[in-house]
Design a protein around this motif. Structure first.
Motif, PDB file in Angstrom:
ATOM      1  N   THR A   1       0.859  -1.181   0.000  1.00  0.00           N
ATOM      2  CA  THR A   1       0.000   0.000   0.000  1.00  0.00           C
ATOM      3  C   THR A   1       0.900   1.237   0.000  1.00  0.00           C
ATOM      4  OG1 THR A   1      -0.123   0.360   2.397  1.00  0.00           O
ATOM      5  CG2 THR A   1      -1.630  -1.286   1.448  1.00  0.00           C
TER       6      THR A   1
ATOM      7  N   ASP B   1      -3.722  -5.937 -11.067  1.00  0.00           N
ATOM      8  CA  ASP B   1      -4.647  -6.965 -10.584  1.00  0.00           C
ATOM      9  C   ASP B   1      -4.428  -8.277 -11.332  1.00  0.00           C
ATOM     10  OD1 ASP B   1      -6.649  -7.929  -8.940  1.00  0.00           O
ATOM     11  OD2 ASP B   1      -8.285  -7.320 -10.277  1.00  0.00           O
TER      12      ASP B   1
ATOM     13  N   TYR C   1       0.454   7.422  -5.158  1.00  0.00           N
ATOM     14  CA  TYR C   1      -0.600   6.511  -5.615  1.00  0.00           C
ATOM     15  C   TYR C   1       0.044   5.238  -6.165  1.00  0.00           C
ATOM     16  CZ  TYR C   1      -3.719  10.550  -5.368  1.00  0.00           C
ATOM     17  OH  TYR C   1      -4.444  11.645  -4.937  1.00  0.00           O
TER      18      TYR C   1
ATOM     19  N   ASP D   1      -1.853  -3.020  -3.922  1.00  0.00           N
ATOM     20  CA  ASP D   1      -3.201  -2.581  -3.554  1.00  0.00           C
ATOM     21  C   ASP D   1      -3.402  -1.203  -4.188  1.00  0.00           C
ATOM     22  OD1 ASP D   1      -5.449  -1.481  -2.388  1.00  0.00           O
ATOM     23  OD2 ASP D   1      -4.899  -1.957  -0.336  1.00  0.00           O
ATOM     24  N   PHE D   2      -4.240  -1.127  -5.229  1.00  0.00           N
ATOM     25  CA  PHE D   2      -4.454   0.150  -5.907  1.00  0.00           C
ATOM     26  C   PHE D   2      -5.808   0.769  -5.545  1.00  0.00           C
ATOM     27  CE2 PHE D   2      -5.770  -3.193  -8.881  1.00  0.00           C
ATOM     28  CZ  PHE D   2      -7.053  -2.776  -9.256  1.00  0.00           C
ATOM     29  N   SER D   3      -6.316   0.424  -4.358  1.00  0.00           N
ATOM     30  CA  SER D   3      -7.639   0.922  -3.974  1.00  0.00           C
ATOM     31  C   SER D   3      -7.660   2.437  -3.795  1.00  0.00           C
ATOM     32  CB  SER D   3      -8.104   0.238  -2.681  1.00  0.00           C
ATOM     33  OG  SER D   3      -7.199   0.449  -1.623  1.00  0.00           O
ATOM     34  N   LYS D   4      -6.515   3.044  -3.464  1.00  0.00           N
ATOM     35  CA  LYS D   4      -6.501   4.501  -3.278  1.00  0.00           C
ATOM     36  C   LYS D   4      -6.788   5.228  -4.583  1.00  0.00           C
ATOM     37  CE  LYS D   4      -3.557   8.310  -1.700  1.00  0.00           C
ATOM     38  NZ  LYS D   4      -2.274   8.682  -1.045  1.00  0.00           N
TER      39      LYS D   4
ATOM     40  N   ARG E   1      -9.020   2.093 -12.718  1.00  0.00           N
ATOM     41  CA  ARG E   1      -8.656   0.702 -12.540  1.00  0.00           C
ATOM     42  C   ARG E   1      -8.232   0.142 -13.896  1.00  0.00           C
ATOM     43  NH1 ARG E   1     -10.948  -2.748  -9.762  1.00  0.00           N
ATOM     44  NH2 ARG E   1     -10.308  -4.511 -11.041  1.00  0.00           N
TER      45      ARG E   1
ATOM     46  N   GLU F   1      -8.182   3.977  -7.186  1.00  0.00           N
ATOM     47  CA  GLU F   1      -9.518   3.581  -7.639  1.00  0.00           C
ATOM     48  C   GLU F   1     -10.594   4.374  -6.899  1.00  0.00           C
ATOM     49  OE1 GLU F   1     -11.943  -0.532  -8.579  1.00  0.00           O
ATOM     50  OE2 GLU F   1     -10.517  -0.522  -6.904  1.00  0.00           O
ATOM     51  N   THR F   2     -10.446   4.513  -5.589  1.00  0.00           N
ATOM     52  CA  THR F   2     -11.453   5.208  -4.791  1.00  0.00           C
ATOM     53  C   THR F   2     -11.429   6.714  -5.028  1.00  0.00           C
ATOM     54  OG1 THR F   2     -11.309   3.518  -3.065  1.00  0.00           O
ATOM     55  CG2 THR F   2     -12.260   5.633  -2.442  1.00  0.00           C
ATOM     56  N   GLU F   3     -10.231   7.298  -5.026  1.00  0.00           N
ATOM     57  CA  GLU F   3     -10.123   8.750  -5.133  1.00  0.00           C
ATOM     58  C   GLU F   3     -10.295   9.260  -6.557  1.00  0.00           C
ATOM     59  OE1 GLU F   3      -6.764  10.640  -3.427  1.00  0.00           O
ATOM     60  OE2 GLU F   3      -6.982   9.657  -1.476  1.00  0.00           O
TER      61      GLU F   3
END
Length: 356
Positions: A148, A253, A248, A301-304, A312, A306-308
């Motif tokens: 992360t 994935d 970031y 983990d690329f959720s940051k 993706r 993706e969320t902000e």
């Protein structure tokens, strides 16, 4: 008014893809600073419109040259790809990696600081510096877990250590001087136009020519694979909408072991270019002594992002690998032109294993 972006290392694999994408966008222009070392070439930019692309051969370590370019072209953003990037080469010659990746980034940052400080408002507020880095700065993962943006740095090769140093310098310039910076750390890239020392093009070309396919150790080292076009989409997203001073992570994935990659390529080569004698490319696989300090697993983990920022990856690994293998099999003239005289797909990175 045309928006100008200065790109360092824009004749390389990822940088070249970035240049091609940006130059397709109306109202944008690229000034491309590249030293044209062994992995940099202009063949991948042959179709870029000349009125959108200014190529300048030069070294990021040359402070005066960089300062002159900034003053002349007045970019609204700088994206920094220029780097020595191959782990095995860093084992054979670490000092070149320190010089380019650490000292070169430091020299670039100082030129940028002086340029940015002198900009009038609101151009000063609009300026961005985007530093492109790697997940290798985080070291090695076990069988579970993900890197992360808050993972501690633990580089284990001269390459990853030099990239970690450059990341720290960028953060320091943001904290100390308020330079408007962005950092991205990506997983393994693949796709067309990659210099053929990297795993996927190397295995593709060797398999097509009936040459041995050396696999380090037991082949179970894991990497997360990111199609280069997806990566560039992410970079543009961060450059345009990322929060200043933030990092970031960009991942594909698509975790695969090295031996899975090699066997998938063998399947594709057997299908697309079957050997005249009927042998399978799988017969060429040879397990060889592992690389010194070979990290076991990387996973992002690329959720940051993706969320902000809503990004993706779009390309599946199965489709991306097929596209890539097809491209290399059809572009043998390109391969022969870009290969330097001192690299013929031999194994690199043996120095540490043979000393002592």
């Amino acid at each position: 008014m045309t928006d100008t972006i200065l790109v360092t290392g824009g004749a390389g694999f990822i940088g070249g893809c970035f240049v091609r994408q940006v130059c397709r966008q109306p109202g944008r222009r690229v000034v491309n600073l590249d030293k044209l070392t062994y992995a940099g070439n202009l063949d991948s930019l042959a179709d870029v419109p000349e009125d959108r692309h200014v190529f300048v051969q030069g070294d990021i370590c040359d402070y005066e040259h960089v300062a002159t370019l900034l003053a002349e072209h007045q970019p609204s953003a700088v994206i920094h790809f220029a780097a020595e990037s191959h782990v095995d080469r860093s084992i054979d010659g670490p000092l070149a990696f320190v010089q380019t990746n650490v000292m070169g980034t430091a020299s670039l940052l100082e030129a940028l600081r002086r340029y940015w400080t002198a900009l009038p408002s609101p151009r000063r507020e609009q300026f961005r510096f985007h530093h492109v880095s790697t997940d290798e700065v985080f070291g090695s993962l076990g069988e579970t877990g993900f890197f992360t943006e808050t993972t501690s740095y633990a580089p284990r090769s001269p390459y990853s250590a030099s990239k970690a140093g450059s990341d720290h310098l960028v953060r320091a310039y943001h904290e100390t001087y308020s330079l408007p910076t962005l950092i991205t750390n990506c997983s393994n890239n693949y796709g067309p136009y990659q210099f053929p020392e990297k795993l996927i093009p190397l295995v593709t070309l060797n398999a097509a020519e009936g040459r041995e396919l050396p696999v380090y150790g037991d082949g179970k080292n894991v990497r997360d694979w990111l199609y280069v076009e997806d990566h560039v989409d992410a970079l543009l997203t961060v450059l345009e909408r990322g929060r200043l001073g933030e990092t970031y992570n960009i991942g594909g994935d698509s975790e695969r072991t090295n031996i899975e990659i090699v066997r998938s390529i063998c399947d594709l080569v057997d299908e697309l270019q079957p050997a005249a004698d009927g042998r399978s490319a799988h017969d060429l696989i040879r397990f060889v002594k592992d690389r010194p300090g070979h990290d076991h697993r990387y996973a992002i983990d690329f959720s940051k992002i993706e969320t902000e920022l809503g990004w993706r990856p779009r390309m599946s690994f199965v489709d991306g690998l097929r596209c890539t293998v097809e491209w290399y099999l059809s572009q043998r003239e390109w391969v022969s032109r870009v290969q330097s005289g001192d690299y013929r797909r031999e194994r690199l990175g043996l120095s540490a294993a043979t000393i002592g």
